[in-house]
Design an enzyme around this catalytic site. Sequence first.
Site, PDB file in Angstrom:
ATOM      1  CE  LYS A  18       0.749   1.726   3.361  1.00 25.43           C
ATOM      2  NZ  LYS A  18       1.975   2.394   4.033  1.00 25.43           N
ATOM      3  CE1 TYR A  64      -1.839  -0.082   7.702  1.00 22.78           C
ATOM      4  CE2 TYR A  64      -0.570   1.844   7.271  1.00 22.78           C
ATOM      5  CZ  TYR A  64      -0.592   0.640   7.345  1.00 22.78           C
ATOM      6  OH  TYR A  64       0.359  -0.275   6.997  1.00 22.78           O
TER       7      TYR A  64
END
Length: 372
Positions: free
Chosen positions: A138, A223
């Site tokens: 990510k 996140y």
Amino acid sequence: MNSRRDFIQKISFSAAALPFLSLRGWAHERENMIMATEEPVLRVALMGLGGYANRVADAMKSSARARLVGVVSGTPAKIKDWQQRFNIPDKNCYNYENFDSIRNNPDIDVVYVTTPNALHHNNVLRAAAAGKHVICEKPMALNPKQGREMIDACKKANVKLLVGYRMHFESNTLEIINRRTKGELGKILFFQGLSGFKIGDPTQWRLNKELAGGGSLMDIGIYAINAARYMIGEEPVWVSAQEIKTDPVKFKQGVDETIQFQLGFPGGAVASCLSTYNMNNLDRFFLNGDKGFAELMPASGYGPIKGSSSSGPLDLPHRTHQTVQMDEMAGIILDGKQPIVPVDGEEGLRDLKIIAAIYEAVKTGQRTDLKV
Ligand code: NAD
């Protein structure tokens, strides 16, 4: 994939050792071998041997279903070091010039891309073109266009594309999702996601727009974005955002230091989030419904993840996130297993669309409609 061959090799080795083992010892040995080789193992090559690759490699030592068998690096000394540490044969080592020839290597199933963000796009395209499954860290890419191209390339090559969302397999996180799905929290009204840390070295790639694609939002704020979606269980339909910059020398143009953002969801819930490179001890998710709440703090660090809820503490046992992730991803790639929270390219792309919309909302100062 290689379990049968491993099994035959081990059986042959053990048969040779037979005269030195008692019958009971042999039976015990054989049982252990069958246990260890029951399921196929995902054979992984890590690309970009930095901090996170080291963590994943160490975690894979305890994985039942994934094994580090290869590396891709531009630094010959690192390759040598990794070969010694992880027992990697020469034939499974690549640099960025000869990497495409990995297509001829039948002993590698998947390339796990852990290079800086800006390199994910090209590296994933190359791995897919070489016929390998891909796990990409990510954020999956720098923007939605790149993300879409990566998904299309993997589809065309008939390989799977997964994003390294380790929290999607974390047990306290899944416990909250389970409670919300069962209706124990009632109607979900609010999520708060606080994600940040104080970043050090100003020369690192994370503070270089070319390599990072942005600042804290790309790296750590993602996140909170991702959690807002899996905690609330819906996709946002609008976003608003505000940027705060206290140090324009360290955080140059295009590298965000701190952004607060709000996401609106179709069921009426709102997420209020903070992403920053300028505060420590900022790792908290809080989900509130009309029948109960759940809180995790720490919520997305390497663990143990802990929290509390209206029905008691959230402290399910910790297992190394990357070990669990690799076991689960082996199941997804090799057995077609469906995870509770998706980790595929489309999931990565949704976060990229939200990130792009947040940056846009910062620029315009307007609440922006969103379709993910
Ligand atoms: P890092 O700087 O420690 O490692 C990056 C590696 O890429 C280095 O070995 C570097 O040599 C290599 N590299 C290859 N080409 C490069 C180039 N052109 N310029 C610079 N470096 C190059 O970074 P990291 O912390 O390991 O992060 C790597 C990726 O993993 C990032 O995308 C990051 O977001 C992701 N990450 C994910 C998690 C997680 O918990 N899922 C945690 C940390 C990092």
